[in-house]
Design a protein around this motif. Structure first.
Motif, PDB file in Angstrom:
ATOM      1  N   SER A   1      14.215 -48.850 -48.828  1.00 58.43           N
ATOM      2  CA  SER A   1      13.357 -47.741 -48.404  1.00 58.43           C
ATOM      3  C   SER A   1      14.118 -46.773 -47.504  1.00 58.43           C
ATOM      4  O   SER A   1      14.025 -45.545 -47.662  1.00 58.43           O
ATOM      5  CB  SER A   1      12.137 -48.289 -47.676  1.00 58.43           C
ATOM      6  OG  SER A   1      11.314 -47.250 -47.227  1.00 58.43           O
ATOM      7  N   PHE A   2      14.875 -47.315 -46.553  1.00 50.71           N
ATOM      8  CA  PHE A   2      15.660 -46.470 -45.654  1.00 50.71           C
ATOM      9  C   PHE A   2      16.714 -45.691 -46.432  1.00 50.71           C
ATOM     10  O   PHE A   2      16.899 -44.489 -46.214  1.00 50.71           O
ATOM     11  CB  PHE A   2      16.309 -47.328 -44.569  1.00 50.71           C
ATOM     12  CG  PHE A   2      17.056 -46.522 -43.543  1.00 50.71           C
ATOM     13  CD1 PHE A   2      16.373 -45.783 -42.604  1.00 50.71           C
ATOM     14  CD2 PHE A   2      18.438 -46.498 -43.534  1.00 50.71           C
ATOM     15  CE1 PHE A   2      17.050 -45.029 -41.659  1.00 50.71           C
ATOM     16  CE2 PHE A   2      19.134 -45.751 -42.597  1.00 50.71           C
ATOM     17  CZ  PHE A   2      18.443 -45.012 -41.657  1.00 50.71           C
ATOM     18  N   ALA A   3      17.385 -46.354 -47.368  1.00 51.19           N
ATOM     19  CA  ALA A   3      18.403 -45.681 -48.184  1.00 51.19           C
ATOM     20  C   ALA A   3      17.778 -44.571 -49.031  1.00 51.19           C
ATOM     21  O   ALA A   3      18.354 -43.487 -49.163  1.00 51.19           O
ATOM     22  CB  ALA A   3      19.118 -46.693 -49.070  1.00 51.19           C
ATOM     23  N   ALA A   4      16.590 -44.828 -49.577  1.00 50.53           N
ATOM     24  CA  ALA A   4      15.906 -43.787 -50.363  1.00 50.53           C
ATOM     25  C   ALA A   4      15.549 -42.601 -49.473  1.00 50.53           C
ATOM     26  O   ALA A   4      15.678 -41.440 -49.884  1.00 50.53           O
ATOM     27  CB  ALA A   4      14.657 -44.367 -51.009  1.00 50.53           C
ATOM     28  N   GLY A   5      15.125 -42.879 -48.253  1.00 50.00           N
ATOM     29  CA  GLY A   5      14.821 -41.796 -47.314  1.00 50.00           C
ATOM     30  C   GLY A   5      16.050 -40.986 -46.964  1.00 50.00           C
ATOM     31  O   GLY A   5      16.000 -39.744 -46.897  1.00 50.00           O
ATOM     32  N   LEU A   6      17.177 -41.664 -46.752  1.00 49.32           N
ATOM     33  CA  LEU A   6      18.425 -40.940 -46.482  1.00 49.32           C
ATOM     34  C   LEU A   6      18.818 -40.066 -47.664  1.00 49.32           C
ATOM     35  O   LEU A   6      19.230 -38.915 -47.494  1.00 49.32           O
ATOM     36  CB  LEU A   6      19.551 -41.933 -46.173  1.00 49.32           C
ATOM     37  CG  LEU A   6      19.522 -42.599 -44.804  1.00 49.32           C
ATOM     38  CD1 LEU A   6      20.661 -43.609 -44.702  1.00 49.32           C
ATOM     39  CD2 LEU A   6      19.636 -41.566 -43.699  1.00 49.32           C
ATOM     40  N   LEU A   7      18.687 -40.623 -48.865  1.00 49.31           N
ATOM     41  CA  LEU A   7      19.023 -39.862 -50.067  1.00 49.31           C
ATOM     42  C   LEU A   7      18.144 -38.625 -50.197  1.00 49.31           C
ATOM     43  O   LEU A   7      18.639 -37.526 -50.465  1.00 49.31           O
ATOM     44  CB  LEU A   7      18.882 -40.751 -51.306  1.00 49.31           C
ATOM     45  CG  LEU A   7      19.153 -40.064 -52.646  1.00 49.31           C
ATOM     46  CD1 LEU A   7      20.607 -39.606 -52.731  1.00 49.31           C
ATOM     47  CD2 LEU A   7      18.817 -41.003 -53.786  1.00 49.31           C
ATOM     48  N   MET A   8      16.847 -38.795 -49.985  1.00 49.14           N
ATOM     49  CA  MET A   8      15.943 -37.642 -50.092  1.00 49.14           C
ATOM     50  C   MET A   8      16.219 -36.627 -48.984  1.00 49.14           C
ATOM     51  O   MET A   8      16.134 -35.422 -49.215  1.00 49.14           O
ATOM     52  CB  MET A   8      14.477 -38.098 -50.040  1.00 49.14           C
ATOM     53  CG  MET A   8      14.039 -38.802 -51.308  1.00 49.14           C
ATOM     54  SD  MET A   8      14.466 -37.915 -52.837  1.00 49.14           S
ATOM     55  CE  MET A   8      13.595 -36.386 -52.631  1.00 49.14           C
ATOM     56  N   GLY A   9      16.575 -37.096 -47.799  1.00 49.24           N
ATOM     57  CA  GLY A   9      16.943 -36.164 -46.731  1.00 49.24           C
ATOM     58  C   GLY A   9      18.165 -35.348 -47.110  1.00 49.24           C
ATOM     59  O   GLY A   9      18.227 -34.139 -46.864  1.00 49.24           O
TER      60      GLY A   9
ATOM     61  N   VAL B   1      19.119 -34.663 -50.211  1.00 50.80           N
ATOM     62  CA  VAL B   1      18.702 -33.732 -51.277  1.00 50.80           C
ATOM     63  C   VAL B   1      17.976 -32.541 -50.665  1.00 50.80           C
ATOM     64  O   VAL B   1      18.223 -31.388 -51.045  1.00 50.80           O
ATOM     65  CB  VAL B   1      17.818 -34.459 -52.319  1.00 50.80           C
ATOM     66  CG1 VAL B   1      17.145 -33.476 -53.268  1.00 50.80           C
ATOM     67  CG2 VAL B   1      18.645 -35.477 -53.097  1.00 50.80           C
ATOM     68  N   TYR B   2      17.069 -32.781 -49.731  1.00 53.45           N
ATOM     69  CA  TYR B   2      16.375 -31.674 -49.055  1.00 53.45           C
ATOM     70  C   TYR B   2      17.391 -30.748 -48.398  1.00 53.45           C
ATOM     71  O   TYR B   2      17.282 -29.526 -48.481  1.00 53.45           O
ATOM     72  CB  TYR B   2      15.413 -32.218 -47.991  1.00 53.45           C
ATOM     73  CG  TYR B   2      14.024 -32.561 -48.486  1.00 53.45           C
ATOM     74  CD1 TYR B   2      13.815 -33.138 -49.731  1.00 53.45           C
ATOM     75  CD2 TYR B   2      12.919 -32.313 -47.692  1.00 53.45           C
ATOM     76  CE1 TYR B   2      12.551 -33.450 -50.166  1.00 53.45           C
ATOM     77  CE2 TYR B   2      11.646 -32.626 -48.115  1.00 53.45           C
ATOM     78  CZ  TYR B   2      11.466 -33.193 -49.357  1.00 53.45           C
ATOM     79  OH  TYR B   2      10.207 -33.490 -49.781  1.00 53.45           O
ATOM     80  N   TRP B   3      18.379 -31.327 -47.718  1.00 55.65           N
ATOM     81  CA  TRP B   3      19.386 -30.506 -47.034  1.00 55.65           C
ATOM     82  C   TRP B   3      20.192 -29.697 -48.042  1.00 55.65           C
ATOM     83  O   TRP B   3      20.432 -28.506 -47.835  1.00 55.65           O
ATOM     84  CB  TRP B   3      20.307 -31.400 -46.212  1.00 55.65           C
ATOM     85  CG  TRP B   3      21.371 -30.641 -45.510  1.00 55.65           C
ATOM     86  CD1 TRP B   3      21.248 -29.923 -44.353  1.00 55.65           C
ATOM     87  CD2 TRP B   3      22.721 -30.472 -45.937  1.00 55.65           C
ATOM     88  NE1 TRP B   3      22.440 -29.342 -44.018  1.00 55.65           N
ATOM     89  CE2 TRP B   3      23.372 -29.655 -44.987  1.00 55.65           C
ATOM     90  CE3 TRP B   3      23.457 -30.928 -47.022  1.00 55.65           C
ATOM     91  CZ2 TRP B   3      24.708 -29.296 -45.100  1.00 55.65           C
ATOM     92  CZ3 TRP B   3      24.783 -30.573 -47.126  1.00 55.65           C
ATOM     93  CH2 TRP B   3      25.394 -29.766 -46.176  1.00 55.65           C
ATOM     94  N   LEU B   4      20.615 -30.325 -49.135  1.00 57.16           N
ATOM     95  CA  LEU B   4      21.403 -29.615 -50.154  1.00 57.16           C
ATOM     96  C   LEU B   4      20.625 -28.467 -50.780  1.00 57.16           C
ATOM     97  O   LEU B   4      21.195 -27.422 -51.094  1.00 57.16           O
ATOM     98  CB  LEU B   4      21.861 -30.582 -51.250  1.00 57.16           C
ATOM     99  CG  LEU B   4      22.965 -31.558 -50.860  1.00 57.16           C
ATOM    100  CD1 LEU B   4      23.156 -32.597 -51.961  1.00 57.16           C
ATOM    101  CD2 LEU B   4      24.267 -30.804 -50.605  1.00 57.16           C
TER     102      LEU B   4
END
Length: 91
Positions: free
Chosen positions: A25-33, A35-38
């Motif tokens: 869950s934490f890794a998915a949140g980091l990934l989505m963060g 993607v949002y930044w990119l």
């Protein structure tokens, strides 16, 4: 024997499963963060408001599960305690 090896043996399978789920869950949140930044997208909600919403989801899910469990338990308990009356056999 290393300290890390001994610590993992002390965890129950349920705790280990929770820790794996939390890490994913934490890794998915980091990934989505990332993607949002990119993409240059801002988070749709302030962090505290978002966490409060997630807390509401968790509490609501558990409340419904508990309520469903309470409604089902009395019916099954009543069946176990009060068996069907036996037919009288008259000669």
């Amino acid at each position: 024997m290393s300290a890390a090896g001994g610590a993992t043996r002390l965890r129950s399978p349920r705790t280990a499963a929770f820790l794996r789920a939390a890490a994913v869950s934490f890794a998915a949140g980091l990934l989505m963060g990332a993607v949002y930044w990119l993409l240059g997208i801002r988070s749709p909600a302030p962090p505290l408001l978002g966490l409060t919403g997630l807390l509401g989801i968790v509490v609501g899910e558990r409340a419904v599960r508990a309520a469903c469990g309470r409604w089902r338990r009395p019916a099954s308990a009543a069946r176990d305690e009060d068996p069907a009356p036996e037919k009288d056999s008259h000669p």
